[in-house]
Enzyme design. Structure first.
Site, short mmCIF file in Angstrom:
data_model
loop_
_atom_site.label_atom_id
_atom_site.label_comp_id
_atom_site.label_asym_id
_atom_site.label_seq_id
_atom_site.Cartn_x
_atom_site.Cartn_y
_atom_site.Cartn_z
N ARG A 1 19.97 11.90 33.47
CA ARG A 1 19.34 11.47 32.12
C ARG A 1 19.35 12.73 31.10
O ARG A 1 19.24 13.75 31.41
CB ARG A 1 17.94 11.09 32.39
CG ARG A 1 17.11 10.92 30.92
CD ARG A 1 15.85 10.43 31.41
NE ARG A 1 15.92 8.81 31.68
CZ ARG A 1 14.87 8.12 31.39
NH1 ARG A 1 13.67 8.26 30.93
NH2 ARG A 1 15.15 6.58 31.74
N HIS B 1 21.86 2.50 28.91
CA HIS B 1 20.97 2.59 29.78
C HIS B 1 21.15 1.37 30.74
O HIS B 1 20.15 0.56 30.97
CB HIS B 1 19.37 2.50 29.32
CG HIS B 1 18.16 2.77 30.13
ND1 HIS B 1 18.42 3.46 31.23
CD2 HIS B 1 16.75 2.93 29.90
CE1 HIS B 1 17.33 3.53 31.74
NE2 HIS B 1 16.24 3.35 31.18
N GLN C 1 18.56 0.26 33.69
CA GLN C 1 17.53 -0.62 32.80
C GLN C 1 17.97 -2.19 32.77
O GLN C 1 17.25 -3.14 33.21
CB GLN C 1 17.07 -0.05 31.80
CG GLN C 1 15.87 -0.94 31.19
CD GLN C 1 14.55 -0.98 32.00
OE1 GLN C 1 14.02 -0.15 32.08
NE2 GLN C 1 14.03 -1.96 32.10
N ASP D 1 12.26 -2.83 22.31
CA ASP D 1 12.09 -1.48 22.81
C ASP D 1 11.44 -0.57 21.70
O ASP D 1 11.42 -0.92 20.66
CB ASP D 1 13.60 -0.82 23.16
CG ASP D 1 13.58 0.44 23.74
OD1 ASP D 1 12.29 0.74 24.25
OD2 ASP D 1 14.61 1.33 23.80
N ARG E 1 13.49 -2.08 38.77
CA ARG E 1 14.14 -0.82 38.32
C ARG E 1 14.53 -0.56 40.01
O ARG E 1 15.65 0.09 40.36
CB ARG E 1 13.32 0.16 37.87
CG ARG E 1 13.18 -0.02 36.41
CD ARG E 1 14.59 0.09 35.58
NE ARG E 1 15.25 1.18 35.70
CZ ARG E 1 15.14 2.26 34.98
NH1 ARG E 1 14.35 2.34 34.06
NH2 ARG E 1 15.90 3.36 35.18
#
Ligand code: CP
Ligand code: NVA
Length: 309
Positions: free
Chosen positions: A108, A135, A138, A226, A293
Site C-alpha cells: 500500500r 484499489h 476493494q 468514498d 475483503r
C-alpha cells in the site's frame, strides 16, 4: 510468468470471474467456523506474504493477515517508516531482496509506479493494496458483495458519486472488464483520470460523467461513494463545498432504482459523503462489503500463486 495484481486488467475478466467464484465457494464452505481456523485444504500452507504499508490501513491489513491464516500461510507486516524503504532504499532492490524471503508481497503506497516497479523487479507476485491511482482488492470485494446482494453482476448499473479517485478508477476498470455499467457523478475539476475512462471505453464500455447527482443515480442498482479527501490529500474546504451536492442522502437513494444497494469501501466520513440514514439504513451493504475483503483477497492470493485459473 509471475502473476501480479496491480490493476484488475492485469488479471482480466476470466480470472476475475474464477476468483469471485472461488471466493463464494470458500466463504460458504467455512460456514460459522472460528475465524482463525485454517480452510480444510490449507492451500497456502508454508507460504508467507510480506505486507508493506506506507499509508494507514485497518481493513486491508487485517483482512490480508486473516486471509493468509485461513489459507494456512503467515504474514510479515512492514511499515514504510521503520524499514530501509523509509530511508530511500530503492524499490527495485527491496523487490529483489523480499523475493528471496517471501512467497508474495502486498504493498500500500501513494505512487502507483512504485507498485508497478516492485512488480517489475520482484520474482514473486505483487498485490496492490491501494495506491493513489487504484484499489483493485476493494473492488473485488465490492463485486462479490453485489453478486451476493443482487444475485448478478453482469448488466448491473452502478453510480459513483463524489471524488474521482482510486476507487472510481478501479470501479470503471471493473465495469468494463466484467460487463456492468458505471456512471460517474462528480463536480467539475474532480473527474477521474481519463486514462482509466479511455481504457474502459476501448474495451467497449461507455463511461458517462454527469454533473447532476440525481441524474447520475437514475436507474442505478448500486450507489457507491468514498471519502472526499483521500489519504495524502490536504483537507480543503473548497473541495468539500464542491462535493456537497454529491452527498449520498435519502433523496439520492430514492432517485436510484428501487432497492438499490449502497456501497462504501470505508472508512466513512458520516455527514460528508454519506448521511447516517443511508450508511446505517436497510439498503447499505457496507459490513458485508468489509467482510468480503477477506474472502475476495483469499482468491486473489490463490490466483497470484497459480492455484486458481
Ligand atoms: N477500504 C480500505 O481499504 O480500508 P483500510 O484503509 O482500512 O485498509
Ligand atoms: N480513496 C480512499 C480509499 C481508502 C480505502 C483513500 O485513498 O484514502
Amino acid at each position: 510468468m509471475t502473476r501480479h495484481f496491480i490493476d484488475l486488467a492485469d488479471a482480466g475478466a476470466e480470472a476475475i470471474a474464477a476468483m469471485l467464484g472461488d471466493a463464494q465457494a470458500r466463504k460458504a464452505a467455512r460456514g460459522g467456523w472460528p475465524k482463525g481456523r485454517v480452510d480444510a485444504d490449507a492451500p497456502l500452507a508454508g507460504h508467507v506474504l510480506a505486507m508493506i504499508f506506507e499509508k494507514n490501513s485497518t481493513r486491508t491489513r487485517v483482512s490480508f493477515d486473516m486471509a493468509m491464516r485461513q489459507l494456512g500461510g503467515t504474514t510479515i507486516v512492514m511499515d514504510g517508516g521503520s524499514t530501509q524503504l523509509g530511508r530511500g532504499e530503492p524499490i527495485e532492490d527491496t523487490a529483489r531482496v523480499l523475493s528471496r524471503y517471501v512467497d508474495a508481497i502486498m504493498i500500500r503506497t501513494d505512487d502507483h509506479e512504485k507498485a508497478r516497479a516492485l512488480a517489475e523487479y520482484a520474482t514473486v507476485p505483487v498485490i496492490n493494496g491501494l495506491t493513489d491511482q487504484s484499489h483493485p482488492c476493494q473492488v473485488m470485494a465490492d463485486m462479490l458483495t453485489v453478486i451476493e446482494h443482487r444475485a448478478k453482476l453482469v448488466g448491473t448499473r452502478w453510480a459513483w458519486l463524489g471524488d474521482g479517485n482510486n476507487m472510481t478508477h478501479s470501479i470503471i476498470e471493473a465495469g468494463s472488464l466484467m460487463g456492468f455499467d458505471v456512471r460517474v457523478g462528480c463536480p467539475a475539476g474532480y473527474d477521474p483520470d481519463m486514462r482509466y475512462i479511455d481504457a474502459a471505453n476501448a474495451r467497449g464500455a461507455t463511461v458517462e460523467i454527469v454533473r447532476d447527482p440525481l441524474r447520475a443515480v437514475t436507474n442505478a442498482d448500486v450507489v457507491v461513494t468514498d471519502t472526499w479527501i483521500s489519504m495524502g490529500q490536504a483537507h480543503a474546504e473548497e473541495k468539500l463545498a464542491a462535493m456537497m451536492p454529491f452527498q449520498v442522502t435519502e433523496a439520492v437513494m430514492a432517485a436510484a432504482a428501487p432497492g438499490a444497494t449502497f456501497l462504501h469501501c470505508l472508512p466513512a466520513h458520516r455527514g460528508e459523503e454519506v448521511v447516517d440514514a443511508v450508511i446505517d439504513g436497510p439498503q447499505s451493504a457496507i459490513w458485508d462489503e468489509a467482510e468480503n475483503r477477506l474472502h475476495a483477497q483469499k482468491a486473489v492470493l490463490l490466483w497470484c500463486l497459480g492455484l486458481i485459473g
